[in-house]
Structures are given as C-alpha cells and as structure tokens.
Design an enzyme around this catalytic site. Sequence first.
Site, PDB file in Angstrom:
ATOM      1  N   CYS A  63       0.826  -1.218   0.000  1.00  0.00           N
ATOM      2  CA  CYS A  63       0.000   0.000   0.000  1.00  0.00           C
ATOM      3  C   CYS A  63       0.860   1.268   0.000  1.00  0.00           C
ATOM      4  CB  CYS A  63      -1.008  -0.060   1.143  1.00  0.00           C
ATOM      5  SG  CYS A  63      -2.426   1.005   0.836  1.00  0.00           S
ATOM      6  N   HIS A 102      -3.075  -5.026   1.699  1.00  0.00           N
ATOM      7  CA  HIS A 102      -2.412  -5.306   2.982  1.00  0.00           C
ATOM      8  C   HIS A 102      -2.549  -6.782   3.350  1.00  0.00           C
ATOM      9  CE1 HIS A 102      -2.132  -1.052   4.433  1.00  0.00           C
ATOM     10  NE2 HIS A 102      -3.193  -0.895   3.664  1.00  0.00           N
ATOM     11  N   GLU A 162      -0.829  -8.215   5.460  1.00  0.00           N
ATOM     12  CA  GLU A 162      -0.416  -8.340   6.873  1.00  0.00           C
ATOM     13  C   GLU A 162      -1.597  -8.260   7.832  1.00  0.00           C
ATOM     14  OE1 GLU A 162       0.004  -5.786   4.952  1.00  0.00           O
ATOM     15  OE2 GLU A 162      -0.307  -3.895   6.011  1.00  0.00           O
TER      16      GLU A 162
HETATM   17  N1  GLN Z   1      -3.495   6.464   0.889  1.00  0.00           N
HETATM   18  C1  GLN Z   1      -2.268   6.127   1.593  1.00  0.00           C
HETATM   19  C2  GLN Z   1      -1.084   6.875   1.012  1.00  0.00           C
HETATM   20  O1  GLN Z   1      -1.210   7.613   0.096  1.00  0.00           O
HETATM   21  C3  GLN Z   1      -2.003   4.641   1.548  1.00  0.00           C
HETATM   22  C4  GLN Z   1      -3.007   3.919   2.385  1.00  0.00           C
HETATM   23  C5  GLN Z   1      -2.500   2.675   3.036  1.00  0.00           C
HETATM   24  O2  GLN Z   1      -1.316   2.420   3.138  1.00  0.00           O
HETATM   25  N2  GLN Z   1      -3.450   1.922   3.520  1.00  0.00           N
HETATM   26  O3  GLN Z   1      -0.016   6.703   1.482  1.00  0.00           O
END
Ligand code: GLN
Length: 199
Positions: A83, A178, A180
């Site tokens: 992410c 994610h 995790e």
């Molecule tokens: N929107 C977040 C970002 O721009 C990422 C979101 C996340 O890691 N769940 O970093």
Amino acid sequence: MSSSTPTIGVLALQGDVREHLAALTGAGAQARPVRRAEELAEIDGLVIPGGESTTMSKLAVIFGLLEPLRDRIRGGLPAYGSCAGMIMLADKILGGRDDQETIGGIDMIVRRNAFGRQNESFEAAVDITGVEGGPVEGVFIRAPWVESTGSGVETLARLADGTVVAVRQGNLLATSFHPELTGDHRVHRLFTDMVRAAL
Ligand code: GLN
C-alpha cells in the site's frame, strides 16, 4: 545469520509496523523494526508498511533515511512495499503531494488513492503469481494502483477489471493491498523466499 532464517527489517517511521513484524515472524523470518540508517546494514531484506506515504516520505527525509534507503535498494537489498509502501517503491507517482519523495526502485507509475471515494476500502480475492493455494484475501484501504510499468516489471496480480495490484522487479515486490492484516502469511513467505534467494 543463518541462510534459513533471514533477518528482515520493517521500516518503522509510520504505519502498521507491528502487523508486518508478526506476519514476517509467521513466515519464518527474523523480524525487526528499522528506524536508523545504520540499521540498514544489519538486515537482509526490508518491508515498507502500509500507512500514509506523505508522512513516511517526510519522516524519511527528517531522519536522514531517504538517501541511505535509496542506496541500499539500488545496491540490491530485497524490499517489499504494501500500500503506502508500494507508493514508496515507485519510480513515479500520480496524485502525490508536490513535495512528496519516494525511495523508488520499481519502474512503474503508481496512482495514490486511486480507487476513489465509493471504493475507499474493500476486500477482494486476489490470485498472485508465485503464491500457491488459491487467492489471497486482499484488504484495500485508500489503496494505490499501478497505472503503468516498464519492461523489466512483472505483473503478479490484477483485479477482475484488469487493474494491476501486485508487481515484482528483481528483488523488489509491491502490493496495493495489505496481506499483513489477514493472518495469511503467504505473501510474506513469498518475500522471505526472495530474501533467502538473495543471501
Ligand atoms: N493512501 C495512503 C497513502 O497515500 C495509503 C493507504 C494505506 O497504506 N493503507 O499513502
């Protein structure tokens, strides 16, 4: 350092560090948080967690970690970003803040917060090349997607509509979602195997 138990750091500036440490331990790695540049010399691989990439980027600059991270990854350190971590590993991003820096390493363009309001958080079954035993439950939270990739980048997973949500380039792995958070350690096992192969 034994070849069967690699030491894998989790970049601990911000984000869901604890969950990654637990998933890495479950996948058979020796897991430890990393906050200082010197610690980059003590690990065989690095996870960049989910969280908020703008904050992570700012803290990496403040703590003097951005250039050491770039050097170590350029030098071949295996890394996995989930992410926000995917955003940090992208050579280019769309929808970032003007001053937002990434570590880079994967020749791809990643769009931040790509799924938009209606779909800010969702779960989807994701089939990942290299992960056996059926699809992984992907948790997407204000997730990025991969908008385009260079020729050296392998696409490992797409959503049903074709959106690219997992990629690999050499020793670098990134997922929009994610793994995790689910208790399923197969993606962390895939990364741990990549780290072991690079020892
Ligand atoms: N929107 C977040 C970002 O721009 C990422 C979101 C996340 O890691 N769940 O970093």
